[in-house]
Enzyme design. Structure first.
Site, PDB file in Angstrom:
ATOM      1  N   THR A  25      -4.856  10.427  -0.541  1.00  0.00           N
ATOM      2  CA  THR A  25      -6.250  10.250  -0.128  1.00  0.00           C
ATOM      3  C   THR A  25      -6.614  11.242   0.972  1.00  0.00           C
ATOM      4  O   THR A  25      -5.756  11.860   1.587  1.00  0.00           O
ATOM      5  CB  THR A  25      -6.489   8.821   0.418  1.00  0.00           C
ATOM      6  OG1 THR A  25      -5.650   8.610   1.562  1.00  0.00           O
ATOM      7  CG2 THR A  25      -6.211   7.777  -0.641  1.00  0.00           C
ATOM      8  N   HIS A  29       0.781  -1.227   0.000  1.00  0.00           N
ATOM      9  CA  HIS A  29       0.000   0.000   0.000  1.00  0.00           C
ATOM     10  C   HIS A  29       0.818   1.284   0.000  1.00  0.00           C
ATOM     11  O   HIS A  29       0.318   2.342  -0.382  1.00  0.00           O
ATOM     12  CB  HIS A  29      -0.931   0.023   1.223  1.00  0.00           C
ATOM     13  CG  HIS A  29      -2.200   0.758   1.006  1.00  0.00           C
ATOM     14  ND1 HIS A  29      -2.292   1.906   0.251  1.00  0.00           N
ATOM     15  CD2 HIS A  29      -3.461   0.515   1.442  1.00  0.00           C
ATOM     16  CE1 HIS A  29      -3.537   2.330   0.230  1.00  0.00           C
ATOM     17  NE2 HIS A  29      -4.274   1.513   0.941  1.00  0.00           N
ATOM     18  N   TYR A  89     -14.982   5.780   8.212  1.00  0.00           N
ATOM     19  CA  TYR A  89     -13.931   6.223   7.286  1.00  0.00           C
ATOM     20  C   TYR A  89     -14.330   5.811   5.872  1.00  0.00           C
ATOM     21  O   TYR A  89     -14.605   4.653   5.607  1.00  0.00           O
ATOM     22  CB  TYR A  89     -12.615   5.548   7.676  1.00  0.00           C
ATOM     23  CG  TYR A  89     -11.400   5.918   6.858  1.00  0.00           C
ATOM     24  CD1 TYR A  89     -10.374   6.661   7.419  1.00  0.00           C
ATOM     25  CD2 TYR A  89     -11.236   5.496   5.535  1.00  0.00           C
ATOM     26  CE1 TYR A  89      -9.232   6.984   6.694  1.00  0.00           C
ATOM     27  CE2 TYR A  89     -10.118   5.814   4.796  1.00  0.00           C
ATOM     28  CZ  TYR A  89      -9.119   6.560   5.385  1.00  0.00           C
ATOM     29  OH  TYR A  89      -7.987   6.888   4.671  1.00  0.00           O
TER      30      TYR A  89
END
Length: 772
Positions: free
Chosen positions: A614, A480, A601
């Site tokens: 993000t 990630h 979230y």
């Protein structure tokens, strides 16, 4: 192997007559062709740098400017207002007695001066155009206007953006024209934060939090804000570097499950059941995508339905990238090129060369090479089989073992091959997919397999690992830190479409193409793992990497279910955002399950800005809670509009959490404590959600091929007592959900019963909307 071919390209022996050279022309030809490929890539990079360096103009526009300046000079006019003459005065003049020669040199000097002025004027125009484009892309009010109600400003703005974006851009052409992420006013962020937590707190709790927030805003907050604004003046993006370092690379826990995420194959279709063939086409498709990235032939991603570009910086580290462990922090390493992939099968590691004499192997040749690996019956070397568990466990033990056992000798050489590979491939000996008598259960096991596998048969440090199962099913696991899911989803969409619709298979399920008979065997990697290292890998003792990873994997519960009752087609008929509809249904499901609300979230991109990553959409709002508790259709409309507004604010740099995160980082650098920031950043996200957007619908003809439906992907839960929910809206009539939680929490088991809760919530909303 390439090294072997280069080593035997020439041989020589010393004889009484001298040195006898024996040249291998075939090997020399391969070396020559490989060199040609490398030089072509260099030339392509230089050409692309020039094209994107002058965007939104073109290199040929210099010629038009130069001709225009020379034409005006020919007409006895000076467009430079004396600058050409001044440039001419600083050029050396050769004196000569011959009048005709002196005139010639003076004419040449004038021409050179005019060309220099033309170049300077051209560069100034490029900078002006780029500045204008940057100003236009900084305008975001269009996102907040209701459909069909465009303001006059936006009506003027749209054609101007189209005009400056009319030239066909390369992948990175817009990078220098994208605006920088703005730093929100601290009072705005604090106010929005308090509004977001109001429905989650009692009156006394909210009073206490308000006091903390106000005290922070009026004292320490302003001091931290000044430092943050100073960083924003010189940094390309004031968030992204700290986000990458402190959220991802400095995390010392396992990245498996906690950070890495997965992507799945088609739901109903498996293009071939031949494992080696599926691997051949998949590897080829991925390398074709890499070629497009390297040549910058991919079209820049845009906001759907608009010409507004999104930042493409995350594509740079997609291939040839690995995350290397450190004691305090990990490091992302990226190499410009790699001509091989690393392959794992039944405990053995191989290097598979995918280029031969400068050309990419055909899918059939790669299939043949993969089949050689599958047919190899050699056993794993001691400690080799579960070596990948080091990448699945805690980072500090992996960093220490890497330094102790893998910093020299054959272990270092083999590890370098894995880390420098274009990507990692696992040939799994299991069968997966929605199949058999228990399709739902098998789908869940498929998701778990992609998320963590056996904890040692993936290389979780690689930018992404492709998994090819025994029955031809495929998937991937992505690290990630280097990029977010939309970037990997774009890659995976291209791979699936290219595999199924362009490369295709023969009638017996094999790849198309010819095979060169002289291809070398895949290279088996060699390891010399000491006994103490082998024991740490193979024994499930407390604290070992395998034990930590196995305990984490065993605790994760995954459930995947396609929702087919209705999709975005019917939702849009009610003039409601599909994403808002699903987010509110998730709030309703959680409320009916737990009897209350939680901090929620939802990931939103900030790629409207350069190097954007993000932002968090806090989708549990006052409006959504009011609707759920009162069940009023009018309140649903308000909740939907509020959610859309929150999403737009997050996209345009007016979010909450990244700003507060950066203020917290500044406070740590200054060595000061903030009770407000500490409490904010410690709040658990019990409902962590993300939509996987379908970005390239043109690749999938769902009308003629309705079975080629993507399953999307998922991730592990963020909180121990929470859910991780990923969803993908497919076509007009389907939504696929991926729900994860932990078995260790008795209140959050994402089994079939839990899935029914989400389906019930969606169905309830449908009934409210479609009731007469």
């Amino acid at each position: 192997m390439a090294e072997a071919h280069q080593a035997v390209a020439f041989q020589f022996t010393i004889t009484p007559e001298g040195i006898d050279l024996q040249l291998s022309y075939q090997a020399l030809n391969q070396i020559y062709l490989s060199g040609v490929r490398s030089w072509k890539k260099r030339v392509s990079r230089v050409r692309n740098s020039l094209i994107k360096g002058v965007y939104p103009a073109s290199p040929s526009s210099w010629l038009f400017v130069a001709i225009g300046i020379l034409a005006t000079m020919y007409m006895q006019s000076d467009p430079s207002m004396g600058l050409i003459t001044k440039i001419q005065q600083h050029l050396p003049l050769r004196y000569t007695t011959a009048m005709s020669v002196a005139k010639f040199f003076k004419w040449g000097q004038t021409m050179v001066s005019a060309l220099v002025f033309s170049t300077l004027l051209w560069l100034s125009l490029i900078l002006a155009l780029r500045f204008c484009l940057k100003l236009l892309l900084s305008y975001h009010q269009w996102m907040f206007e209701k459909h069909g109600r465009m303001s006059n400003t936006t009506k003027v703005w749209v054609p101007l953006v189209r005009l400056l974006s009319s030239r066909k851009p390369l992948l990175y052409s817009y990078q220098s024209s994208l605006p920088h992420l703005p730093v929100p006013a601290i009072q705005d962020t604090v106010s929005r934060y308090l509004e977001s937590v109001r429905p989650l707190l009692t009156d006394p709790e909210f009073k206490r939090m308000s006091d903390l927030a106000n005290e922070f805003e009026s004292n320490l907050g302003n001091r931290l804000q000044r430092y943050l604004k100073l960083k924003a003046l010189w940094a390309t993006n004031y968030v992204s570097d700290w986000w990458e370092e402190y959220v991802y690379l400095r995390s010392r826990g396992p990245i498996m499950v906690n950070s890495n995420y997965y992507g799945m194959d088609f739901l109903y279709v498996t293009p071939t059941s031949v494992q080696a063939a599926r691997a051949g086409n998949t590897i080829t498709a991925l390398l074709l995508y890499r070629r497009k990235v390297n040549r910058e032939e991919l079209k820049p991603s845009r906001v759907p339905g608009t010409v507004i570009p999104l930042c493409a910086a995350q594509c740079e580290r997609m291939f040839n990238t690995t995350r290397t462990p450190g004691v305090e922090t990990d490091v992302l390493q990226h190499w410009l090129d790699s001509e091989f992939v690393a392959v794992y099968h039944r405990g053995r590691y191989f290097r598979l060369w995918v280029y031969r004499a400068g050309r990419l192997l055909s899918p059939r040749e790669i299939e043949d090479q993969i089949q050689r690996i599958l047919d190899d019956a050699s056993p794993p070397l001691p400690g080799e089989e579960k070596l990948g568990a080091l990448t699945a466990g805690d980072r500090i033990p992996w960093a220490q073992m890497r330094k102790q056992y893998f910093s020299s000798g054959v272990n270092k050489r083999s590890l370098d091959i894995i880390e420098r590979a274009a990507f990692f491939v696992t040939l799994d000996d299991e069968e997966q997919g929605m199949r058999g008598d228990d399709p739902e259960g098998n789908l869940d096991r498929y998701a778990k397999s992609l998320l963590h596998g056996k904890c040692y048969d993936r290389w979780f440090d690689k930018s992404f690992s492709v998994v090819i199962y025994k029955n031809g099913k495929s998937g991937l696991n992505a690290e990630h830190s280097w990029a977010d899911a939309p970037t990997v989803a774009h890659l995976w969409e291209y791979t699936l479409a290219t595999d199924a619709f362009q490369l295709g298979y023969t009638e017996d399920g094999h790849c198309k193409g010819d095979v060169e008979p002289s291809l070398p065997q895949p290279q088996r990697l060699v390891w010399n793992i000491p006994a103490e290292c082998e024991t740490a890998l193979t024994c499930l003792k407390i604290g070992s990497s395998l034990a930590v990873a196995q305990a984490l994997a065993d605790d994760v519960d995954c459930h995947v279910f396609p929702f087919r009752e209705f999709g975005k087609g019917r939702i849009k008929k009610c003039r409601v955002s599909p994403d808002a509809f699903i987010q509110i249904s998730l709030q309703l499901a959680y409320y009916r399950d737990r009897g209350g609300f939680c901090l929620t979230y939802e990931a939103s991109m900030t790629r409207l800005f350069r190097e954007g990553r993000t932002e968090t959409v806090r989708s549990c709002s006052n409006e959504s809670c009011a609707f759920i508790t009162e069940e009023c259709r009018r309140l649903f409309q308000l909740a939907s509009e509020r959610h859309q507004n929150l999403y737009r604010m997050a996209m345009t740099g007016a979010g909450i959490d990244r700003h507060l995160f950066c203020l917290y980082v500044v406070s740590k650098y200054l060595g000061v404590e903030s009770p407000f920031l500490k409490e904010v950043l410690s709040e658990p996200w019990r409902l962590s959600t993300s939509q996987t957007p379908v970005q390239q619908m043109n690749l999938f003809d769902l009308k003629n091929h309705p079975d080629f439906i993507s399953l999307g992907g998922g991730f592990g839960p963020v909180a121990d007592d929470g859910y991780g929910v990923s969803y993908i809206i497919v076509g007009e009539d389907m939504v696929n959900f991926h729900v994860s939680s932990k078995y260790s929490c008795s209140q959050t088991v994402s089994n079939t019963q839990k899935a029914r809760m989400f389906i019930l919530a969606l169905s309830i909303l449908k009934c409210w909307f479609y009731a007469e």
